[in-house]
Design an enzyme around this catalytic site. Structure first.
Site, PDB file in Angstrom:
ATOM      1  N   ALA A  74       0.859  -1.196   0.000  1.00 15.11           N
ATOM      2  CA  ALA A  74       0.000   0.000   0.000  1.00 15.11           C
ATOM      3  C   ALA A  74       0.889   1.237   0.000  1.00 15.11           C
ATOM      4  O   ALA A  74       0.918   2.020   0.943  1.00 15.11           O
ATOM      5  CB  ALA A  74      -0.916  -0.022   1.215  1.00 15.11           C
ATOM      6  N   VAL A  75       1.650   1.390  -1.068  1.00 12.89           N
ATOM      7  CA  VAL A  75       2.619   2.486  -1.131  1.00 12.89           C
ATOM      8  C   VAL A  75       2.386   3.335  -2.367  1.00 12.89           C
ATOM      9  O   VAL A  75       2.457   2.839  -3.488  1.00 12.89           O
ATOM     10  CB  VAL A  75       4.067   1.932  -1.163  1.00 12.89           C
ATOM     11  CG1 VAL A  75       5.062   3.072  -1.243  1.00 12.89           C
ATOM     12  CG2 VAL A  75       4.342   1.081   0.057  1.00 12.89           C
ATOM     13  N   GLY A  76       2.094   4.592  -2.148  1.00 13.37           N
ATOM     14  CA  GLY A  76       2.076   5.571  -3.248  1.00 13.37           C
ATOM     15  C   GLY A  76       0.889   5.469  -4.177  1.00 13.37           C
ATOM     16  O   GLY A  76       0.259   4.424  -4.306  1.00 13.37           O
ATOM     17  N   ALA A 124     -12.568   8.920  -2.228  1.00 17.11           N
ATOM     18  CA  ALA A 124     -13.773   8.799  -3.049  1.00 17.11           C
ATOM     19  C   ALA A 124     -14.663  10.039  -2.914  1.00 17.11           C
ATOM     20  O   ALA A 124     -15.211  10.540  -3.903  1.00 17.11           O
ATOM     21  CB  ALA A 124     -14.551   7.555  -2.636  1.00 17.11           C
ATOM     22  N   HIS A 250     -27.615  13.256  24.693  1.00 21.54           N
ATOM     23  CA  HIS A 250     -27.111  12.279  25.669  1.00 21.54           C
ATOM     24  C   HIS A 250     -28.014  11.043  25.660  1.00 21.54           C
ATOM     25  O   HIS A 250     -29.238  11.202  25.585  1.00 21.54           O
ATOM     26  CB  HIS A 250     -27.122  12.905  27.063  1.00 21.54           C
ATOM     27  CG  HIS A 250     -26.752  11.941  28.149  1.00 21.54           C
ATOM     28  ND1 HIS A 250     -25.454  11.567  28.406  1.00 21.54           N
ATOM     29  CD2 HIS A 250     -27.532  11.256  29.027  1.00 21.54           C
ATOM     30  CE1 HIS A 250     -25.446  10.700  29.402  1.00 21.54           C
ATOM     31  NE2 HIS A 250     -26.689  10.487  29.799  1.00 21.54           N
TER      32      HIS A 250
HETATM   33  C1  LIG Z   1      -7.995  -0.564  -1.613  1.00 15.91           C
HETATM   34  C2  LIG Z   1      -8.539   0.827  -1.628  1.00 15.91           C
HETATM   35  C3  LIG Z   1      -9.381   1.231  -0.613  1.00 15.91           C
HETATM   36  C4  LIG Z   1      -9.912   2.507  -0.630  1.00 15.91           C
HETATM   37  N1  LIG Z   1     -10.739   2.897   0.377  1.00 15.91           N
HETATM   38  C5  LIG Z   1     -11.268   4.123   0.374  1.00 15.91           C
HETATM   39  C6  LIG Z   1     -12.175   4.528   1.381  1.00 15.91           C
HETATM   40  O1  LIG Z   1     -12.495   3.773   2.299  1.00 15.91           O
HETATM   41  N2  LIG Z   1     -12.698   5.767   1.325  1.00 15.91           N
HETATM   42  C7  LIG Z   1     -12.355   6.642   0.333  1.00 15.91           C
HETATM   43  O2  LIG Z   1     -12.855   7.768   0.328  1.00 15.91           O
HETATM   44  N3  LIG Z   1     -11.513   6.282  -0.660  1.00 15.91           N
HETATM   45  C8  LIG Z   1     -10.966   5.054  -0.661  1.00 15.91           C
HETATM   46  N4  LIG Z   1     -10.097   4.691  -1.663  1.00 15.91           N
HETATM   47  C9  LIG Z   1      -9.770   5.662  -2.703  1.00 15.91           C
HETATM   48  C10 LIG Z   1     -10.887   5.765  -3.716  1.00 15.91           C
HETATM   49  O3  LIG Z   1     -11.164   4.473  -4.233  1.00 15.91           O
HETATM   50  C11 LIG Z   1     -10.468   6.714  -4.837  1.00 15.91           C
HETATM   51  O4  LIG Z   1     -10.061   7.957  -4.303  1.00 15.91           O
HETATM   52  C12 LIG Z   1     -11.619   6.954  -5.800  1.00 15.91           C
HETATM   53  O5  LIG Z   1     -12.041   5.738  -6.384  1.00 15.91           O
HETATM   54  C13 LIG Z   1     -11.177   7.937  -6.899  1.00 15.91           C
HETATM   55  O6  LIG Z   1     -12.203   8.065  -7.825  1.00 15.91           O
HETATM   56  P1  LIG Z   1     -11.855   8.418  -9.346  1.00 15.91           P
HETATM   57  O7  LIG Z   1     -13.157   8.529 -10.054  1.00 15.91           O
HETATM   58  O8  LIG Z   1     -10.913   9.580  -9.379  1.00 15.91           O
HETATM   59  O9  LIG Z   1     -11.012   7.184  -9.882  1.00 15.91           O
HETATM   60  P2  LIG Z   1     -11.439   5.628 -10.061  1.00 15.91           P
HETATM   61  O10 LIG Z   1     -12.469   5.231  -9.036  1.00 15.91           O
HETATM   62  O11 LIG Z   1     -10.140   4.926 -10.111  1.00 15.91           O
HETATM   63  O12 LIG Z   1     -12.143   5.655 -11.465  1.00 15.91           O
HETATM   64  C14 LIG Z   1     -11.424   5.824 -12.652  1.00 15.91           C
HETATM   65  C15 LIG Z   1     -12.082   4.953 -13.706  1.00 15.91           C
HETATM   66  O13 LIG Z   1     -11.511   5.275 -14.974  1.00 15.91           O
HETATM   67  C16 LIG Z   1     -11.283   4.069 -15.681  1.00 15.91           C
HETATM   68  N5  LIG Z   1     -10.231   4.329 -16.664  1.00 15.91           N
HETATM   69  C17 LIG Z   1      -8.896   4.436 -16.478  1.00 15.91           C
HETATM   70  N6  LIG Z   1      -8.265   4.712 -17.636  1.00 15.91           N
HETATM   71  C18 LIG Z   1      -9.218   4.816 -18.586  1.00 15.91           C
HETATM   72  C19 LIG Z   1      -9.227   5.102 -19.988  1.00 15.91           C
HETATM   73  N7  LIG Z   1      -8.084   5.333 -20.642  1.00 15.91           N
HETATM   74  N8  LIG Z   1     -10.400   5.134 -20.606  1.00 15.91           N
HETATM   75  C20 LIG Z   1     -11.577   4.912 -19.950  1.00 15.91           C
HETATM   76  N9  LIG Z   1     -11.631   4.636 -18.642  1.00 15.91           N
HETATM   77  C21 LIG Z   1     -10.479   4.589 -17.962  1.00 15.91           C
HETATM   78  C22 LIG Z   1     -10.875   3.078 -14.607  1.00 15.91           C
HETATM   79  O14 LIG Z   1     -11.065   1.762 -15.036  1.00 15.91           O
HETATM   80  C23 LIG Z   1     -11.833   3.465 -13.482  1.00 15.91           C
HETATM   81  O15 LIG Z   1     -13.053   2.791 -13.559  1.00 15.91           O
HETATM   82  C24 LIG Z   1      -9.563   3.407  -1.669  1.00 15.91           C
HETATM   83  C25 LIG Z   1      -8.716   2.986  -2.693  1.00 15.91           C
HETATM   84  C26 LIG Z   1      -8.203   1.713  -2.676  1.00 15.91           C
HETATM   85  C27 LIG Z   1      -7.310   1.284  -3.799  1.00 15.91           C
END
Ligand SMILES: Cc1cc2nc3c(=O)[nH]c(=O)nc-3n(C[C@H](O)[C@H](O)[C@H](O)COP(=O)(O)OP(=O)(O)OC[C@H]3O[C@@H](n4cnc5c(N)ncnc54)[C@H](O)[C@@H]3O)c2cc1C
Length: 271
Positions: A74-76, A124, A250
């Protein structure tokens, strides 16, 4: 779930972005549950066996091998900016993230970016909030407000849970604030005891000069639910006065949020 867990962290403490006290509290709580924690430790190599992985750890110049069933890395976080056809556009990419303005617009007219791709915090609720702001602005909705990243709550769904919003005590001091700090332990709260969850802490950080709530940091049962109260306080730029005059029901865990504020100003009741 019964698994033996070893946590390896290269920095001096786990949960390094959280307030130092919360991080220490989590460390102790995890060790009490039987986790092994290595801080100031680097993973130098991972060697896959047939049904296991051997990790080479280095700390203080000493090397140690541990063999485990699985490794969760879980890095970076990097933005997937490749193969999007951005090369010949005015979209600027810095350190794998698309550069946007406060309305999520990139340098290329008509191209917008939100969420992880647009940079931290990689959460998210940040992503969806940006999506809404972006679309509302495009649609010409009035009174759209840009996102203030300082007020985005962060939640870690470990046991005990961790949640925070705003500045840590150290970050506030580093920014030059004189701070007043309040603390309230779960053991002093009737609901926490009734729930069988007496382990936890609510910490609040205030600007000593203006009374502004600068940050709130919690560890314990359901704190990921509680943090929203302080997030609203941050958005409304609440001071200790408003928080002290707010009536907390409370018996609830939320009473600790009141007590922590009262403690920062020498007026705590149940401690
Ligand atoms: C294991 C894990 C646990 C997490 N837990 C939490 C949590 O508890 N609470 C929280 O707030 N956040 C959590 N996060 C972080 C959260 O999932 C992300 O911040 C969030 O999903 C970001 O949303 P996004 O729409 O920017 O990206 P994403 O949800 O990654 O959506 C991007 C989408 O674009 C698609 N895509 C990529 N490239 C292309 C392309 N060239 N053409 C078309 N589609 C493409 C991908 O397939 C994906 O479906 C967690 C993340 C991980 C990995």
């Amino acid at each position: 779930m019964g698994a033996e867990v070893t946590v390896v962290e290269v920095l001096p403490r786990i949960l390094p972005v959280e307030d130092e006290e919360i991080s220490k509290f989590a460390h102790k709580a995890f060790e009490k549950q039987g986790m092994k924690i290595h801080v100031n430790t680097q993973v130098k190599a991972l060697k896959k066996g047939k049904n296991n992985v051997t990790a080479t750890l280095v700390a203080d110049g000493k090397t140690q091998d541990i063999t485990v069933d699985r490794v969760i890395l879980a890095v970076g976080i990097v933005g997937n900016t490749e193969n999007l056809g951005l090369e010949n556009t005015k979209v600027k990419v810095e350190k794998t993230h698309v550069v946007i303005d406060k309305w999520c617009a990139t340098g290329e007219p008509g191209v917008y970016a939100i969420g992880d791709l647009a940079g931290p915090p990689w959460l998210a609720h940040k992503a969806s909030h940006e999506g809404i702001i972006c679309v509302e602005k495009i649609a010409g909705v009035k009174d759209v407000h840009p996102l203030d990243t300082r007020n985005i709550p962060g939640c870690t769904y470990c046991m005990p849970q961790v949640a925070s919003v705003g500045l840590t005590e150290k970050a506030a001091k580093d920014k030059g604030y004189q701070v007043k700090v309040g603390r309230f332990p779960f053991i002093g709260n009737g609901k926490a005891i009734a729930l069988g969850e007496p382990e936890g802490l609510v910490k609040t950080v205030f600007d000593a000069k203006t009374g502004e709530l600068l940050g709130a940091h919690m560890i314990g049962a359901e704190v990921t639910e509680l943090i929203q109260g302080y997030a609203i306080a941050r958005t409304l730029e609440a001071t200790e006065a408003e928080l002290m005059h707010t009536v907390f029901p409370h018996p609830t865990l939320s009473e600790m949020m009141h007590e922590s504020v009262l403690d920062a100003f020498g007026r705590v009741i149940h401690m």
